[in-house]
Design an enzyme around this catalytic site. Structure first.
Site, PDB file in Angstrom:
ATOM      1  N   HIS A 137       0.863  -1.337   0.084  1.00  0.00           N
ATOM      2  CA  HIS A 137       0.063  -0.085  -0.099  1.00  0.00           C
ATOM      3  C   HIS A 137       0.951   1.226  -0.078  1.00  0.00           C
ATOM      4  O   HIS A 137       0.734   2.247  -0.637  1.00  0.00           O
ATOM      5  CB  HIS A 137      -0.801   0.132   1.250  1.00  0.00           C
ATOM      6  CG  HIS A 137      -1.849  -0.865   1.243  1.00  0.00           C
ATOM      7  ND1 HIS A 137      -1.780  -1.882   2.355  1.00  0.00           N
ATOM      8  CD2 HIS A 137      -2.902  -1.348   0.673  1.00  0.00           C
ATOM      9  CE1 HIS A 137      -2.827  -2.937   2.404  1.00  0.00           C
ATOM     10  NE2 HIS A 137      -3.659  -2.430   1.305  1.00  0.00           N
ATOM     11  N   GLN A 192      -9.108  -6.583 -10.558  1.00  0.00           N
ATOM     12  CA  GLN A 192      -9.551  -5.382  -9.986  1.00  0.00           C
ATOM     13  C   GLN A 192      -9.203  -4.195 -10.641  1.00  0.00           C
ATOM     14  O   GLN A 192      -9.796  -3.298 -11.067  1.00  0.00           O
ATOM     15  CB  GLN A 192      -9.363  -5.368  -8.507  1.00  0.00           C
ATOM     16  CG  GLN A 192      -9.701  -3.875  -7.890  1.00  0.00           C
ATOM     17  CD  GLN A 192      -9.486  -3.762  -6.284  1.00  0.00           C
ATOM     18  OE1 GLN A 192     -10.097  -4.554  -5.678  1.00  0.00           O
ATOM     19  NE2 GLN A 192      -8.363  -3.420  -6.115  1.00  0.00           N
ATOM     20  N   ARG A 252      -4.140 -10.065   4.011  1.00  0.00           N
ATOM     21  CA  ARG A 252      -4.715 -11.363   4.488  1.00  0.00           C
ATOM     22  C   ARG A 252      -3.507 -12.193   5.017  1.00  0.00           C
ATOM     23  O   ARG A 252      -3.785 -13.314   5.630  1.00  0.00           O
ATOM     24  CB  ARG A 252      -5.658 -12.010   3.606  1.00  0.00           C
ATOM     25  CG  ARG A 252      -6.830 -11.142   3.379  1.00  0.00           C
ATOM     26  CD  ARG A 252      -7.969 -11.928   2.616  1.00  0.00           C
ATOM     27  NE  ARG A 252      -9.437 -11.663   2.906  1.00  0.00           N
ATOM     28  CZ  ARG A 252      -9.950 -10.544   1.938  1.00  0.00           C
ATOM     29  NH1 ARG A 252      -9.304 -10.274   0.790  1.00  0.00           N
ATOM     30  NH2 ARG A 252     -10.990 -10.219   2.050  1.00  0.00           N
TER      31      ARG A 252
HETATM   32  O1  PAF Z   1      -8.150  -3.233  -3.158  1.00  0.00           O
HETATM   33  C1  PAF Z   1      -8.674  -3.037  -2.072  1.00  0.00           C
HETATM   34  O2  PAF Z   1      -8.077  -2.902  -1.060  1.00  0.00           O
HETATM   35  C2  PAF Z   1     -10.271  -2.793  -2.162  1.00  0.00           C
HETATM   36  O3  PAF Z   1     -10.988  -3.616  -3.005  1.00  0.00           O
HETATM   37  C3  PAF Z   1     -10.467  -1.250  -2.433  1.00  0.00           C
HETATM   38  C4  PAF Z   1     -10.077  -0.915  -3.936  1.00  0.00           C
HETATM   39  C5  PAF Z   1      -9.994  -0.319  -1.519  1.00  0.00           C
HETATM   40  C6  PAF Z   1     -12.314  -1.084  -2.576  1.00  0.00           C
HETATM   41  O4  PAF Z   1     -12.745  -1.251  -1.347  1.00  0.00           O
END
Ligand code: PAF
Length: 289
Positions: free
Chosen positions: A46, A162, A196
């Site tokens: 992140h 995603q 996770r």
């Molecule tokens: O990848 C993630 O952490 C989630 O799917 C996101 C993009 C923050 C949406 O809740």
């Protein structure tokens, strides 16, 4: 409620109104806004997306919101790690300028009725195992985009499907937000960083790196001339041997559309999702021949 500047080193907006007051002020100064959506429990993956956003923008907003609509009732919404204080401390050491940490009611007031479906890249793979997932993600990302109105947003390649789904959302709605992809950050043994991973026992943690090993084995076997079917069989054997069960998928797909391939003639992606004990891990790598 004014912006909270007392609790952490970084200011925190709890409401969309407070978030927008700050972002509007920055925009009036001619500043470019970068955005990193997260569900918290922040790790180096992140934080690298925060660094990346800062290379494309003057101010970086990081959202921390464990989005209930992307979890099915039997999934880990309640167990999902919530570590806001530690997250804020980590963000204070990176080029982040504002945390947006709304309560669920702020994002989904009682009269909230919207659910956005994206077809195309959302079909198959994750959707086969988690049919509810992308509607939840797309709806919350659309809502977050509407709240922050960023110029750019960063998403990790770790969640490759995603990433494509969010790009499609931006294209289909002409949102004009630049989506910048961040490479997957890995532990020393190759395991992709994920919030996770904290669920893994020490024995599972040791075996978890075999997911990355299996992906690489598939890619290398194809590069050496084997068919996709042969390569997948070799990769599946590695996953079975390491104790992954069930294996939701181990696939070689077109990198742009995620459509299944017979042979690799254009940029592809090797993608996998499988459970180790109670923890579902997903990962993917690029494959170019
Ligand atoms: O990848 C993630 O952490 C989630 O799917 C996101 C993009 C923050 C949406 O809740």
């Amino acid at each position: 409620m004014p912006l909270d500047t007392e609790t952490y080193t970084l200011p925190v907006a709890r409401t969309i109104a407070d978030l927008q007051a700050q972002v509007t002020a920055w925009r009036a100064e001619g500043l470019r806004i970068g955005f990193v959506p997260t569900m918290g429990a922040l790790h180096e993956g992140h934080l690298s997306l925060v660094d990346l956003a800062a290379r494309h923008a003057d101010k970086v907003v990081v959202s921390i919101f464990v989005n209930p609509t992307q979890f099915a009732p039997h999934e880990d919404l309640d167990a999902y790690p919530r570590t806001e204080q530690e997250d804020a401390e980590k963000l204070a050491k990176r080029p982040a300028h504002l945390i947006f940490a709304p309560a669920a009611r702020e994002m989904y007031p009682e009269e909230f009725d919207l659910s956005i479906q994206v077809s195309g890249p959302s079909e198959g793979l994750e959707s086969d195992a988690r049919p509810h997932f992308f509607a939840g993600v797309v709806t919350v990302v659309a809502k977050l985009f509407a709240a922050v109105k960023p110029d750019i947003a960063t998403f990790g390649e770790k969640d490759y499907q995603q990433l494509l789904v969010v790009k499609k959302l931006v294209r289909d709605l002409d949102l004009g937000i630049e989506i910048v992809a961040g490479e997957t950050t890995r532990e020393q043994d190759g395991l992709a960083m994920s919030s996770r991973n904290a669920y893994l026992t020490s024995d599972e943690r040791r075996r978890a790196s075999q997911l990355y090993a299996a992906l690489n084995n598939v890619a290398d076997t194809i590069k050496q001339g084997a068919s996709i079917t042969e390569a997948r069989e070799a990769g599946l054997a590695i996953l079975h041997e390491a104790g992954f069960d069930p294996i939701d998928y181990l696939e070689v797909r077109d990198a742009e559309t995620l459509t299944p391939l017979e042979t690799v003639t254009s940029p592809a992606r090797v993608l996998a999702a499988a459970k180790l004990g109670a923890t579902r891990l997903i990962d993917n790598i690029p494959l170019e021949i």
